[in-house]
Write a protein that holds these residues in place. Structure first.
Motif, short mmCIF file in Angstrom:
data_model
loop_
_atom_site.label_atom_id
_atom_site.label_comp_id
_atom_site.label_asym_id
_atom_site.label_seq_id
_atom_site.Cartn_x
_atom_site.Cartn_y
_atom_site.Cartn_z
N GLN A 1 1.04 -1.37 -0.11
CA GLN A 1 0.00 -0.03 0.09
C GLN A 1 0.80 1.32 -0.16
O GLN A 1 1.66 1.49 0.80
CB GLN A 1 -0.78 0.04 1.27
CG GLN A 1 -1.87 -0.96 1.32
CD GLN A 1 -3.04 -1.06 0.47
OE1 GLN A 1 -3.10 -1.96 -0.16
NE2 GLN A 1 -3.74 0.01 0.07
N VAL B 1 0.99 4.23 0.91
CA VAL B 1 0.41 5.23 1.71
C VAL B 1 1.22 6.54 1.50
O VAL B 1 0.57 7.55 1.63
CB VAL B 1 0.09 4.85 3.22
CG1 VAL B 1 1.83 4.84 3.72
CG2 VAL B 1 -0.63 5.73 4.04
N TYR C 1 7.15 4.78 -0.20
CA TYR C 1 7.21 3.79 0.79
C TYR C 1 8.05 2.73 0.61
O TYR C 1 7.36 1.80 -0.35
CB TYR C 1 5.80 3.80 1.41
CG TYR C 1 5.35 2.83 2.40
CD1 TYR C 1 6.54 2.52 3.63
CD2 TYR C 1 4.25 1.75 2.58
CE1 TYR C 1 6.03 1.44 4.58
CE2 TYR C 1 4.34 0.80 3.33
CZ TYR C 1 5.19 0.58 4.26
OH TYR C 1 5.05 -0.53 5.14
N HIS D 1 10.24 0.02 8.08
CA HIS D 1 9.48 0.80 7.34
C HIS D 1 10.34 2.18 6.77
O HIS D 1 10.87 2.61 7.91
CB HIS D 1 8.07 1.20 7.88
CG HIS D 1 7.38 0.12 8.15
ND1 HIS D 1 6.40 -0.48 7.37
CD2 HIS D 1 7.27 -0.66 9.32
CE1 HIS D 1 5.72 -1.61 7.90
NE2 HIS D 1 6.37 -1.75 9.25
N PHE E 1 1.43 5.88 10.40
CA PHE E 1 0.46 4.74 10.60
C PHE E 1 -0.98 5.50 10.77
O PHE E 1 -2.05 4.81 11.31
CB PHE E 1 0.66 3.96 11.87
CG PHE E 1 1.94 2.98 11.07
CD1 PHE E 1 1.54 1.90 10.24
CD2 PHE E 1 3.20 3.14 11.53
CE1 PHE E 1 2.69 1.02 9.68
CE2 PHE E 1 4.21 2.56 10.99
CZ PHE E 1 3.77 1.55 10.10
N ASP F 1 -4.68 7.22 6.11
CA ASP F 1 -5.89 6.41 5.72
C ASP F 1 -5.26 5.40 4.58
O ASP F 1 -5.10 5.67 3.64
CB ASP F 1 -6.74 7.31 5.05
CG ASP F 1 -7.91 6.41 4.73
OD1 ASP F 1 -7.89 5.27 4.84
OD2 ASP F 1 -9.03 7.02 4.39
N TRP F 2 -4.54 4.32 5.24
CA TRP F 2 -4.20 3.26 4.37
C TRP F 2 -5.31 2.69 3.38
O TRP F 2 -4.86 2.11 2.38
CB TRP F 2 -3.69 2.31 5.17
CG TRP F 2 -2.28 2.48 5.83
CD1 TRP F 2 -2.25 3.65 6.83
CD2 TRP F 2 -1.14 2.14 5.64
NE1 TRP F 2 -0.76 3.74 7.28
CE2 TRP F 2 -0.17 2.76 6.72
CE3 TRP F 2 -0.62 1.03 5.04
CZ2 TRP F 2 1.35 2.65 6.36
CZ3 TRP F 2 0.69 0.87 5.15
CH2 TRP F 2 1.71 1.66 5.88
N ASN F 3 -6.32 2.72 3.66
CA ASN F 3 -7.43 2.23 2.86
C ASN F 3 -7.73 2.89 1.58
O ASN F 3 -7.95 2.34 0.49
CB ASN F 3 -8.84 2.12 3.66
CG ASN F 3 -8.86 1.14 4.78
OD1 ASN F 3 -8.33 0.12 4.68
ND2 ASN F 3 -9.29 1.36 5.80
N ALA G 1 -4.70 4.54 0.26
CA ALA G 1 -3.36 4.42 -0.22
C ALA G 1 -3.69 3.55 -1.66
O ALA G 1 -4.27 2.53 -1.74
CB ALA G 1 -2.56 3.97 0.55
#
Length: 146
Positions: free
Chosen positions: A34, A36, A40, A98, A116, A119-121, A123
């Motif tokens: 993801q 994000v 990354y 990370h 963290f 909003d990873w959803n 990404a």
């Protein structure tokens, strides 16, 4: 024990992990599944160990040095202000680090949040189409640095 980290390292060794970027002395650099934050990445040790304290002497120094060198490459390629580094292992109980490039173009509402908290959803997922060129440039840069 088989964690996602074990499975990713196994796939990197087999050449089947799509987000894999490069083999470095302490392990593998992979792009986050993801994205994000653009660029990354993670550093995965090879062999996999439970945590940083399981590495001793030269192996510990090598992992931490490699982490900083990957950060140098990300700074150069992304024009990031800084790199946020994180080592937890609470969800996946195997060492992995990370690396989050923090870009000057980030919206003010998220620029000061730790990664963290983002909003990873929302990404974008890693894909060769979206991230392939960056992945290749990073691999070339790391080859020069190592």
């Amino acid at each position: 024990m088989s964690t996602a980290i074990h499975r990713m390292v196994k796939a990197c060794r087999a050449g089947t992990h799509g987000p894999a970027v490069a083999r470095v002395p302490s392990g593998w650099v992979v792009m986050g599944e993801q994205q994000v934050l653009p660029g990354y990445c993670l550093l995965l040790p090879d062999p996999v160990v439970p945590d940083l304290n399981a590495l001793a002497g030269v192996a510990r120094s090598r992992f931490l040095t490699d982490l900083a060198v990957v950060g140098d490459a990300l700074l150069a390629l992304t024009a990031a202000i800084r790199i946020n580094y994180a080592i937890f292992g609470n969800v996946e109980p195997a060492l992995h680090a990370h690396l989050f490039p923090r870009l000057p173009s980030e919206p003010p509402t998220s620029a000061k949040l730790q990664p963290f908290a983002l909003d990873w959803n929302q990404a974008p997922k890693f894909s060769r189409e979206l991230n392939g060129e960056f992945r290749q440039r990073l691999a070339q840069d790391l080859k020069k640095r190592f």
